[in-house]
Scaffold this motif. Sequence first.
Motif, PDB file in Angstrom:
ATOM      1  N   TYR A  42      11.200 -36.220 -13.429  1.00  0.00           N
ATOM      2  CA  TYR A  42      11.957 -35.060 -12.940  1.00  0.00           C
ATOM      3  C   TYR A  42      11.582 -33.813 -13.735  1.00  0.00           C
ATOM      4  CZ  TYR A  42      15.052 -36.912  -9.336  1.00  0.00           C
ATOM      5  OH  TYR A  42      15.542 -37.427  -8.169  1.00  0.00           O
ATOM      6  N   GLN A  57      10.542 -30.507 -12.005  1.00  0.00           N
ATOM      7  CA  GLN A  57      11.557 -29.447 -11.994  1.00  0.00           C
ATOM      8  C   GLN A  57      11.402 -28.429 -13.106  1.00  0.00           C
ATOM      9  OE1 GLN A  57      15.027 -32.142 -12.012  1.00  0.00           O
ATOM     10  NE2 GLN A  57      15.680 -31.032 -10.190  1.00  0.00           N
ATOM     11  N   PHE A 100      12.985 -25.199 -12.703  1.00  0.00           N
ATOM     12  CA  PHE A 100      14.435 -25.219 -12.537  1.00  0.00           C
ATOM     13  C   PHE A 100      15.064 -25.994 -13.691  1.00  0.00           C
ATOM     14  CE2 PHE A 100      12.538 -25.441  -8.213  1.00  0.00           C
ATOM     15  CZ  PHE A 100      12.941 -24.204  -7.739  1.00  0.00           C
ATOM     16  N   PRO A 148      17.678 -27.337 -16.396  1.00  0.00           N
ATOM     17  CA  PRO A 148      19.140 -27.370 -16.397  1.00  0.00           C
ATOM     18  C   PRO A 148      19.685 -26.377 -17.412  1.00  0.00           C
ATOM     19  CG  PRO A 148      18.252 -29.307 -17.497  1.00  0.00           C
ATOM     20  CD  PRO A 148      17.085 -28.551 -16.932  1.00  0.00           C
ATOM     21  N   ALA A 164      24.262 -29.277 -14.583  1.00  0.00           N
ATOM     22  CA  ALA A 164      24.215 -28.261 -13.528  1.00  0.00           C
ATOM     23  C   ALA A 164      25.171 -28.649 -12.403  1.00  0.00           C
ATOM     24  CB  ALA A 164      22.792 -28.138 -12.996  1.00  0.00           C
ATOM     25  N   GLN A 200      25.578 -26.556  -9.737  1.00  0.00           N
ATOM     26  CA  GLN A 200      24.905 -26.057  -8.541  1.00  0.00           C
ATOM     27  C   GLN A 200      23.416 -25.945  -8.825  1.00  0.00           C
ATOM     28  OE1 GLN A 200      26.817 -22.326  -7.636  1.00  0.00           O
ATOM     29  NE2 GLN A 200      27.997 -23.298  -6.019  1.00  0.00           N
ATOM     30  N   ARG A 201      22.613 -26.358  -7.848  1.00  0.00           N
ATOM     31  CA  ARG A 201      21.167 -26.246  -8.002  1.00  0.00           C
ATOM     32  C   ARG A 201      20.741 -24.849  -7.539  1.00  0.00           C
ATOM     33  NH1 ARG A 201      21.593 -31.358  -5.343  1.00  0.00           N
ATOM     34  NH2 ARG A 201      21.187 -30.258  -3.420  1.00  0.00           N
ATOM     35  N   TYR A 215      18.299 -24.177  -5.821  1.00  0.00           N
ATOM     36  CA  TYR A 215      17.384 -24.387  -4.708  1.00  0.00           C
ATOM     37  C   TYR A 215      18.110 -25.157  -3.612  1.00  0.00           C
ATOM     38  CZ  TYR A 215      16.687 -28.621  -7.558  1.00  0.00           C
ATOM     39  OH  TYR A 215      16.878 -29.737  -8.319  1.00  0.00           O
ATOM     40  N   GLU A 273      18.985 -27.827  -0.370  1.00  0.00           N
ATOM     41  CA  GLU A 273      19.061 -29.285  -0.211  1.00  0.00           C
ATOM     42  C   GLU A 273      17.695 -29.827   0.215  1.00  0.00           C
ATOM     43  OE1 GLU A 273      20.496 -32.969  -0.553  1.00  0.00           O
ATOM     44  OE2 GLU A 273      21.610 -31.165  -1.101  1.00  0.00           O
ATOM     45  N   LYS A 282      14.761 -28.625  -0.629  1.00  0.00           N
ATOM     46  CA  LYS A 282      13.916 -28.659  -1.836  1.00  0.00           C
ATOM     47  C   LYS A 282      14.341 -29.825  -2.724  1.00  0.00           C
ATOM     48  CE  LYS A 282      11.172 -26.095  -2.752  1.00  0.00           C
ATOM     49  NZ  LYS A 282       9.759 -26.168  -2.339  1.00  0.00           N
ATOM     50  N   ALA A 283      15.632 -30.095  -2.818  1.00  0.00           N
ATOM     51  CA  ALA A 283      16.118 -31.238  -3.612  1.00  0.00           C
ATOM     52  C   ALA A 283      15.566 -32.551  -3.057  1.00  0.00           C
ATOM     53  CB  ALA A 283      17.643 -31.264  -3.623  1.00  0.00           C
ATOM     54  N   ASP A 325      13.131 -35.181  -4.966  1.00  0.00           N
ATOM     55  CA  ASP A 325      13.440 -36.615  -5.028  1.00  0.00           C
ATOM     56  C   ASP A 325      12.300 -37.458  -4.462  1.00  0.00           C
ATOM     57  OD1 ASP A 325      15.912 -36.007  -6.135  1.00  0.00           O
ATOM     58  OD2 ASP A 325      17.013 -36.290  -4.257  1.00  0.00           O
TER      59      ASP A 325
END
Length: 176
Positions: free
Chosen positions: A75, A79, A92, A94, A100, A102-103, A105, A107, A109-110, A114
């Motif tokens: 990750y 990230q 990105f 933490p 965190a 809220q991200r 970016y 959903e 991008k999440a 993943d």
Amino acid sequence: LEHADPLLKVTIVPRGNGALGFAQYLPKEIALRTKEQIMDIVCMALAGRASEELHFGNVTTGASDDLRRVTAMVYQMIQVYGMNDRIGNLSFPPPDGQMATQRPYSEQKAEQVDDEVRQLVNEAYARTVDLLTSKKELAGELAALLLDKEVIHREDVVKVLGERQWKEASTYAELA
């Protein structure tokens, strides 16, 4: 694995921290790592689980801490360090010292992150299984020695496997 840390000691003697044994490595004192270096470390961390599957046809909970470390490393590659073509040169990290909520970016991008993490870990696991399969006899020799002695050190490993084929980097040029 060229970039994996050299092994110092392995023991199957249980310790008070809940571990049934452990491996101790000599960490390379470098602050900067390439994607290839991180992926070699990921493969090394997956070796216990892969070895269980290869030799016993089943896995245990013994590698849970290794899986946690692998997941965090991959990750971070994606990230924080921007080491993924699909996600790109984005970072990105933490927030310092906190989870965190809220991200920064979407959903979508999440889900991409993943997917990339899962793919990289699966590729590293397959690479590790292939390597262990090709060295299965040597692993058996090390296991027999470990069962006999309960603790083996670098010298014991060298007697079975031979010296590492890669020399340790000592200058910036060798690390790059």
